[in-house]
Write an enzyme that holds these catalytic residues in place. Sequence first.
Site, PDB file in Angstrom:
ATOM      1  N   CYS A 220       0.792  -1.238   0.000  1.00  0.00           N
ATOM      2  CA  CYS A 220       0.000   0.000   0.000  1.00  0.00           C
ATOM      3  C   CYS A 220       0.821   1.284   0.000  1.00  0.00           C
ATOM      4  O   CYS A 220       0.806   2.057  -0.955  1.00  0.00           O
ATOM      5  CB  CYS A 220      -0.945  -0.001   1.199  1.00  0.00           C
ATOM      6  SG  CYS A 220      -2.076  -1.408   1.259  1.00  0.00           S
TER       7      CYS A 220
ATOM      8  N   HIS B 164      10.674 -21.060  -5.413  1.00  0.00           N
ATOM      9  CA  HIS B 164      11.783 -20.129  -5.221  1.00  0.00           C
ATOM     10  C   HIS B 164      11.828 -19.773  -3.733  1.00  0.00           C
ATOM     11  O   HIS B 164      10.781 -19.639  -3.086  1.00  0.00           O
ATOM     12  CB  HIS B 164      11.548 -18.877  -6.068  1.00  0.00           C
ATOM     13  CG  HIS B 164      12.689 -17.920  -6.049  1.00  0.00           C
ATOM     14  ND1 HIS B 164      12.826 -16.947  -5.072  1.00  0.00           N
ATOM     15  CD2 HIS B 164      13.753 -17.762  -6.879  1.00  0.00           C
ATOM     16  CE1 HIS B 164      13.918 -16.240  -5.304  1.00  0.00           C
ATOM     17  NE2 HIS B 164      14.503 -16.715  -6.394  1.00  0.00           N
TER      18      HIS B 164
END
Length: 521
Positions: free
Chosen positions: A76, A247
């Site tokens: 945000c 990953h």
Amino acid sequence: MYALCLAFIFLVQRIECFYLNRSGYPKPNIVMVMSDAFDGRLTVDPGNRVVQLPYINFMRELGATFLNAYTNSPICCPSRAAMWSGRFVHLTQSWNNYKCLDPNATTWMDVLRQNGFHTQMMGKLDYTSGGHSVSNRVEAWTRDVPFLLRQEGRPVTDLVGNISTDRVMIKDWETVDKATQWIRHSAASLSQPFALYVGLNLPHPYQTQSLGPTAGGSTFRTSPYWLQKVMYDLISLPKWLPLSVMHPVDYYSTYTKNCTGNFTTEEVRSIRAFYYAMCAETDAMLGQVMSALRDSGLQESTVLMFTADHGELAMEHRQFYKMSMLEGSSHVPLLVMGPGVKSGQQLSLPVSLVDLYPTLLAGIPAPGGLSGHSLVPLVTRSGGLPGPSPPGWVLSEYHGCNANASTYMLRLGRWKYMAYADGLSVPPQLFDLTLDKEELHNVASKFPDVCRQLDKLLLSIVDYPKVSESVHVYNKQQFAVWRKTLGGNYTQVIANLRWHADWQKDVINNERAIDEWLMDS
């Protein structure tokens, strides 16, 4: 006939110059509606088929849609800091939800105000430092500590109301009501152009209240009214890689987001359906603003823009929330309509939120040091103002919680390249978005030359190993200062943050891990 031709030429010039802001012609009004956590792929085909978004589709028909628009940081506050300042995250050092812009930073709204616009900002802003929870900032500061703690609540759904409940996110509706009342009762009578910003919380997940006051947003809440807008048979069930082959940064994200447990097919489908329903409610709020402009006679003289700070994974890659460079999290909507904007445009050039600052100024001299480029030449009928075009690549970076390494994403053509930390200690990822839209096949080892070329370009934009080290130093310094302010309360406070369930399983080793991290030079 001559007079009719002159009138037509004047009308064309007037329409074009609303947006171009040439001397002697009226400036356009500007309205930006910015949502939170809206997956940009829902605004383009085929993503827009899964849920009814009539007002977004209206903007697509009458305006320009950017098919590859990205956040500059998938969280945000840093994302909004980039949008408001027009500068990349590493330039403003907006490292996490707590560390963003200074309150006196110059935004594009400030520049518009200085140049004769009446300005209004309503709803969610979230671009200055000092906000968000203590848990959020501590999790960001300690991301390098070698422990794994669940920081979020498990994602859940919450059905409220009934088939007539069309207002679920009351706070956002109050913002939209305030904005539409201002448009109807004040905007039309102004003697100067106006710029209105409307910030929404939706479709960001709601706080999970059962987890206490420190809980994050892991509840997807909607009503039957909005669920009926979702085409259940078109909801895709994302494929997941096995945890063992993820990953390492993606695995850390999945674990800290509390998504390593078992999820039934119906759970995943439900979370995605509820998220899409929340997007439908967001679309209706956009529609309220559009209706107010139309009813007030302002639609033809107002540039309307819809975008978001980041997307939402909605259980893609075994994650929800954002904090990732994968498409669901980093791809944002960007639609523009208004005077001078070509109708029905679909633009494939990659762009990002830093491009909005010079775009919205549209002819007003911009401050130096901006990272973005004006999109006016791309969307206007006449080709717009002269100036540098967007470079064809997009940079996004992330330095916050739920990811245990600074992450840098470069999108160029068919490729998405992700580099981490110093570029050596964590392996990169490379995705061919033309062949692998789901981003399940990291082809970095298959195309080492492509990785080298993209890494060279990335380094020409940002010295990312140096930035990563700066963030590392900042995190340690900030945590040490915070711990010192707590004095004897430190042990109790840190044990009761959002990770409390896991922390209290091994308090001694968790505290030791932090002590060793702080001492490690």
